[in-house]
Write an enzyme that holds these catalytic residues in place. Structure first.
Site, PDB file in Angstrom:
ATOM      1  N   ASN A   1     -10.137  -0.739  -0.463  1.00 50.12           N
ATOM      2  CA  ASN A   1      -9.277  -0.763   0.716  1.00 50.12           C
ATOM      3  C   ASN A   1     -10.098  -0.579   1.982  1.00 50.12           C
ATOM      4  O   ASN A   1     -10.928   0.327   2.070  1.00 50.12           O
ATOM      5  CB  ASN A   1      -8.230   0.356   0.637  1.00 50.12           C
ATOM      6  CG  ASN A   1      -7.181   0.101  -0.421  1.00 50.12           C
ATOM      7  OD1 ASN A   1      -7.326  -0.770  -1.270  1.00 50.12           O
ATOM      8  ND2 ASN A   1      -6.113   0.874  -0.363  1.00 50.12           N
TER       9      ASN A   1
ATOM     10  N   GLU B   1      -3.130   7.472   5.754  1.00 45.20           N
ATOM     11  CA  GLU B   1      -2.979   6.020   5.773  1.00 45.20           C
ATOM     12  C   GLU B   1      -1.555   5.701   6.169  1.00 45.20           C
ATOM     13  O   GLU B   1      -0.637   5.739   5.355  1.00 45.20           O
ATOM     14  CB  GLU B   1      -3.288   5.435   4.388  1.00 45.20           C
ATOM     15  CG  GLU B   1      -3.149   3.924   4.308  1.00 45.20           C
ATOM     16  CD  GLU B   1      -4.201   3.199   5.104  1.00 45.20           C
ATOM     17  OE1 GLU B   1      -3.906   2.085   5.571  1.00 45.20           O
ATOM     18  OE2 GLU B   1      -5.299   3.729   5.278  1.00 45.20           O
TER      19      GLU B   1
ATOM     20  N   HIS C   1      -9.294   8.438   3.761  1.00 43.82           N
ATOM     21  CA  HIS C   1      -8.795   7.389   4.632  1.00 43.82           C
ATOM     22  C   HIS C   1      -9.346   7.629   6.034  1.00 43.82           C
ATOM     23  O   HIS C   1      -9.313   8.746   6.523  1.00 43.82           O
ATOM     24  CB  HIS C   1      -7.265   7.417   4.690  1.00 43.82           C
ATOM     25  CG  HIS C   1      -6.619   7.118   3.368  1.00 43.82           C
ATOM     26  ND1 HIS C   1      -5.803   8.020   2.720  1.00 43.82           N
ATOM     27  CD2 HIS C   1      -6.680   6.031   2.572  1.00 43.82           C
ATOM     28  CE1 HIS C   1      -5.371   7.483   1.590  1.00 43.82           C
ATOM     29  NE2 HIS C   1      -5.887   6.277   1.472  1.00 43.82           N
TER      30      HIS C   1
ATOM     31  N   HIS D   1     -10.132   3.622  -2.612  1.00 47.56           N
ATOM     32  CA  HIS D   1      -9.399   3.815  -1.361  1.00 47.56           C
ATOM     33  C   HIS D   1     -10.340   4.410  -0.321  1.00 47.56           C
ATOM     34  O   HIS D   1     -11.251   5.155  -0.639  1.00 47.56           O
ATOM     35  CB  HIS D   1      -8.210   4.764  -1.564  1.00 47.56           C
ATOM     36  CG  HIS D   1      -7.023   4.086  -2.154  1.00 47.56           C
ATOM     37  ND1 HIS D   1      -5.766   4.647  -2.165  1.00 47.56           N
ATOM     38  CD2 HIS D   1      -6.886   2.883  -2.753  1.00 47.56           C
ATOM     39  CE1 HIS D   1      -4.913   3.821  -2.738  1.00 47.56           C
ATOM     40  NE2 HIS D   1      -5.565   2.749  -3.115  1.00 47.56           N
TER      41      HIS D   1
ATOM     42  N   ASP E   1       0.841  -1.199   0.000  1.00 45.18           N
ATOM     43  CA  ASP E   1       0.000   0.000   0.000  1.00 45.18           C
ATOM     44  C   ASP E   1       0.878   1.251   0.000  1.00 45.18           C
ATOM     45  O   ASP E   1       2.048   1.216   0.372  1.00 45.18           O
ATOM     46  CB  ASP E   1      -0.888  -0.035   1.245  1.00 45.18           C
ATOM     47  CG  ASP E   1      -2.146   0.799   1.100  1.00 45.18           C
ATOM     48  OD1 ASP E   1      -2.429   1.261  -0.013  1.00 45.18           O
ATOM     49  OD2 ASP E   1      -2.843   0.972   2.119  1.00 45.18           O
ATOM     50  N   HIS E   2       0.282   2.359  -0.376  1.00 46.47           N
ATOM     51  CA  HIS E   2       0.854   3.715  -0.366  1.00 46.47           C
ATOM     52  C   HIS E   2       2.374   3.833  -0.186  1.00 46.47           C
ATOM     53  O   HIS E   2       2.895   3.730   0.911  1.00 46.47           O
ATOM     54  CB  HIS E   2       0.180   4.528   0.734  1.00 46.47           C
ATOM     55  CG  HIS E   2      -1.233   4.863   0.421  1.00 46.47           C
ATOM     56  ND1 HIS E   2      -1.592   5.886  -0.426  1.00 46.47           N
ATOM     57  CD2 HIS E   2      -2.376   4.280   0.821  1.00 46.47           C
ATOM     58  CE1 HIS E   2      -2.898   5.928  -0.535  1.00 46.47           C
ATOM     59  NE2 HIS E   2      -3.406   4.964   0.204  1.00 46.47           N
TER      60      HIS E   2
END
Length: 357
Positions: free
Chosen positions: A283, A178, A223, A261, A105-106
């Protein structure tokens, strides 16, 4: 009918087949951030119970935690933690009888050395096992200019494609945070929260010739969980982006692989609308963190004596059966699994695993 795949971690063409099956069946898979073998096992258990495939993903912070908070080299720890986690999933996934996507992720520009380390490890794993360590990596340069964002992503896709890996990019800014990567943009009228279809078209032109990729397009999603009304979701942006792809490039409807997301806290109606526009991955992290933690608090409250002494002061009996970590960690795993049951249902993936029975 979707082509059946061998259960276990899917990569390369098998991953592309799984994504196509999701979109053809009008369902999506939850992408669950994990931080430990316990959370991994809880996700695998829930997916198997629901006969659904699943996406297991790890952030840089989660990977560092997996290696151990005291690991002396932060970058190496994050690389090795992600490697260890992936090997754990490769070892167990087939036995659970479902298909698993492994994803990081990210990663913003400062975290690209983490991705570089994982690509090196992935190449070694592929040479030995015939498949890459991870199915895909995400690069999030959404705070940078479109040209810098897509240009850097193109450079990385050139490295990933020969390894049979996919790339996930982000266009537009997903508000909130996040694991240390994110944005303060959460206001409902902030234009940065809404990806423009023309930006999606630009990314397609640059990346499509290079390899397989997916797009996390921002449509007001954030998020974390925020006060209702703070952010207005506009899934129609996804519809407009897909329509432009069809009109300009002659692609079939919903051809672009889209990612949602910030699924925690979103309404069922918004989720299902997004899925109808080609979202195959959603997500979910914040809701599942709470679902994992809340049963532990309840268990401790119900068995307080066991968490202040090894011997019950009233009966003189040992309390090991109460404070044994297998008892309260199992409560956490079941809590996460129960919440995942709900998410699989909302996403429409229950009973739709493409794994061979």
């Amino acid at each position: 009918m979707s082509e059946k795949l061998r259960p276990g971690v899917v990569t390369g063409k098998d991953y592309e087949k799984l994504v196509k099956a999701c979109k053809a069946g009008n369902y999506a898979l939850p992408a669950v951030n994990v931080t430990s073998s316990s959370t991994v096992n809880a996700v695998l258990e829930a997916a198997a119970r629901n006969k659904s495939d699943v996406i297991i993903q790890v952030s840089n912070g989660g990977a560092g935690f997996y290696a151990g908070a005291a690991y002396p080299d932060s970058l190496q720890g994050k690389v090795l933690g992600a490697v260890s986690l992936a090997q754990h999933v490769h070892l167990l996934a087939e036995g659970y009888g479902i298909c698993v996507v492994l994803h990081t992720d990210h990663a913003n520009r400062g975290l690209l050395p983490w991705i570089d380390g994982l690509l090196a490890e992935g190449a070694k794993f592929r040479e030995k096992n015939g498949k890459p360590l991870y199915t895909s990596h995400m690069i999030d340069l959404s705070e940078e200019s479109l040209e810098d964002n897509v240009g850097t992503c193109a450079d990385y896709l050139k490295k990933m494609a020969p390894l049979d890996m996919s790339l996930e990019i982000e266009l537009g800014v997903t508000g909130g945070e996040e694991d240390g990567v994110g944005s303060e943009h959460t206001g409902a009228d902030n234009p940065k929260l809404y990806t423009q279809p023309e930006d999606v078209a630009y990314a397609y032109e640059q990346l499509n010739p290079l390899g397989d990729f997916s797009v996390a397009a921002s449509f007001g999603n954030v998020h974390g969980v925020y006060k209702p009304g703070n952010v207005k979701l506009r899934p129609v942006i996804l519809k407009d982006s897909q329509a432009l792809m069809t009109e300009r490039y002659g692609l079939e409807e919903n051809s672009l692989d889209l990612v949602f997301h910030g699924g925690s806290g979103s309404s069922e109606a918004d989720i299902k609308e997004a899925v109808s526009y080609g979202v195959f991955k959603m997500n979910v992290d914040t809701d599942l963190q709470y679902a994992y933690s809340e049963p532990v608090g309840a268990y401790v409250n119900a068995n307080q004596n066991a968490f202040v002494a090894q011997i019950d002061p009233e009966t003189g009996k040992p309390l090991k059966s109460k404070y044994d970590p297998r008892k309260w960690v199992r409560q956490a795993e079941q809590g996460l699994g129960t919440k995942l049951d709900e998410i699989f249902t909302v996403l429409g993936s229950v009973g739709k695993s493409v794994a061979q029975g």
